[in-house]
Design an enzyme around this catalytic site. Structure first.
Site, short mmCIF file in Angstrom:
data_model
loop_
_atom_site.label_atom_id
_atom_site.label_comp_id
_atom_site.label_asym_id
_atom_site.label_seq_id
_atom_site.Cartn_x
_atom_site.Cartn_y
_atom_site.Cartn_z
CG ASN A 145 -44.06 40.94 -18.37
OD1 ASN A 145 -44.83 40.98 -17.41
ND2 ASN A 145 -43.04 40.11 -18.42
CB SER A 195 -39.89 51.01 -17.67
OG SER A 195 -38.55 50.85 -18.04
CB ALA A 196 -37.63 55.70 -20.08
CG HIS A 197 -36.17 49.87 -21.27
ND1 HIS A 197 -36.18 48.63 -21.84
CD2 HIS A 197 -36.39 49.68 -19.94
CE1 HIS A 197 -36.40 47.71 -20.89
NE2 HIS A 197 -36.53 48.33 -19.73
CB THR A 233 -26.16 61.99 -8.96
OG1 THR A 233 -25.25 62.14 -7.89
CG2 THR A 233 -26.10 63.21 -9.87
CB CYS A 321 -36.91 40.20 -16.88
SG CYS A 321 -36.98 41.83 -17.55
N1 PLP Z 1 -42.56 45.44 -15.20
C1 PLP Z 1 -42.87 44.93 -16.40
C2 PLP Z 1 -44.29 44.54 -16.67
C3 PLP Z 1 -41.89 44.78 -17.38
O1 PLP Z 1 -42.21 44.27 -18.56
C4 PLP Z 1 -40.57 45.16 -17.09
C5 PLP Z 1 -39.48 44.94 -18.06
O2 PLP Z 1 -39.42 43.92 -18.73
C6 PLP Z 1 -40.29 45.70 -15.82
C7 PLP Z 1 -41.31 45.82 -14.91
C8 PLP Z 1 -38.92 46.14 -15.44
O3 PLP Z 1 -38.59 47.35 -16.09
P1 PLP Z 1 -37.09 47.86 -16.06
O4 PLP Z 1 -36.39 47.16 -17.19
O5 PLP Z 1 -37.19 49.34 -16.29
O6 PLP Z 1 -36.52 47.52 -14.75
#
Ligand code: PLP
Length: 375
Positions: A145, A195-197, A233, A321
């Site tokens: 990422n 991940s959807a977003h 849920t 993150c």
């Molecule tokens: N794994 C990777 C490589 C990511 O880039 C991210 C989000 O930045 C995640 C996991 C975590 O995803 P989520 O935001 O859906 O928890």
């Protein structure tokens, strides 16, 4: 605003929002209920599971979770059944994997980390040396990422399974979905998180793919939803949003990738012609089209980011993150020294960006860097 932090999150596609609205305000039933409308909605969710498996060519089950963070936690904690065995992770994993690995280590599990090559990919030769009969679990992300570096998951699974076919292999494919071709069956992967977003879908919707025959333990207990593996849920609107986002992403894969590559190439060409001493933290041929990680020796990435933000151009300084924490574990695992790490920024394009926006960012970046250098 020019938004170039799409690896952190993406703007929801209008069609996704429209699709979800129906399931928030009209077809909003709890799929665990037994009246007809709920049963029918539950059937729709099962059809979506089958559709995702078909699109990613997987054979197994699709577990919907509240995020990819949760999917990664489920994959790892759910597989951590034997304290005597060895668990292998790459050193460049997202915190939702890395911090779980560290937690296992703190609880006296035998945890090993694979080295990283200077181009940001895992060192497969080092992985080879770590694999022995004590290993029960390996987790290597498909796309990093922070740098966009790609790992060859198919070869990695093949290598691991050649040592012992019963080793469970997990891959965090959050940044890979919609960016590289994913073929779960041909990869032979056991567990995969999405991940959807990150694909213009809703925040708070994750997926864990579990290959047929692979058994993991739940770690969220409750009403037994999602085949007992993730109680809570079921987020029907979110799942519908994920499916719509996946459809849009995969149906337009070629065009989206071409546009992302155009943005990347034009951006990098301009930089090459206008700045001399910077470092591209990935190899062009072995990274995704949407992520560019750059380091400017002696400068502060955060300062550059704020200078661009003042002009309405949003870029990142690394993983969103991890930006509150060290933010540099990945780059330092690649062997970058502090001078370069502190001067790193991440530009990540998305499906709505244009080459003009990429060039506007490149021009603003050159001005910011030259200003900071006093040129
Ligand atoms: N794994 C990777 C490589 C990511 O880039 C991210 C989000 O930045 C995640 C996991 C975590 O995803 P989520 O935001 O859906 O928890």
């Amino acid at each position: 605003m020019i938004y170039l932090d799409n690896a952190a999150t993406t703007k929801m596609h209008d069609d996704v929002q429209l699709e979800m609205a129906t399931y928030e305000t009209q077809n909003y039933f709890n799929v665990s209920a037994v009246y007809k409308s709920a049963v029918s909605l539950n059937g729709q969710i099962d059809t979506i599971r089958a559709d995702i498996l078909k699109k990613l060519n997987g054979s197994g089950s699709i577990i919907f979770t509240g995020s990819a963070t949760e999917a990664n936690n489920l994959a790892i904690y759910g597989s951590a059944k034997n304290k005597q065995a060895t668990y292998i992770f790459s050193g460049i994993e997202h915190p939702s994997v890395y911090n779980v690995a560290q937690d296992l280590k703190n609880r006296n599990y035998n945890v090993l980390y694979v080295n990283t090559l200077p181009n940001g990919s895992v060192d497969v030769n080092h992985l080879k040396t770590l694999l022995d009969s004590s290993v029960c679990f390996v987790s290597i992300m498909a796309v990093n990422n922070e740098t966009g570096a790609i790992n060859d998951i198919k070869s990695i699974v093949k290598l691991v399974k050649s040592v012992n076919p019963s080793i469970i292999v997990h891959s965090d494919c959050v940044q890979a979905l919609g960016k590289i071709q994913i073929d779960l069956n041909s990869w032979g992967i056991d567990l995969c998180s999405f991940s959807a977003h990150k694909i213009n879908g809703p925040k708070g919707v994750g997926v864990l793919y579990i290959k047929s025959g692979v058994n993991i333990n739940p770690h969220i207990l409750g009403g037994g939803q999602e085949f007992g593996l993730r109680s809570g849920t079921v987020n029907t609107a979110g799942i519908m949003g994920f499916k719509k986002a996946l459809d849009i992403t995969l149906q337009n894969f070629g065009n989206i990738q071409k546009n992302l590559l155009d943005c990347k190439i034009n951006f990098l060409n301009f930089l090459e012609q206008n700045i001399t001493d910077y470092k591209l933290n990935s190899s062009l041929n072995y990274s995704v089209n949407n992520i560019i990680s750059l380091s400017f020796k002696g400068l502060r990435g955060e300062v550059i980011m704020h200078m661009l933000a003042e002009q309405g151009i949003i870029i990142g300084t690394g993983s969103a993150c991890s930006s509150k924490h060290s933010g540099n574990r990945v780059l330092s695992h690649m062997g970058l020294n502090k001078n370069y790490i502190e001067g790193s920024v991440r530009i990540s394009f998305g499906m709505f960006n244009t080459v003009t926006e990429a060039m506007d960012c490149a021009k603003a970046l050159v001005i910011a860097v030259n200003t900071l250098k006093g040129i």
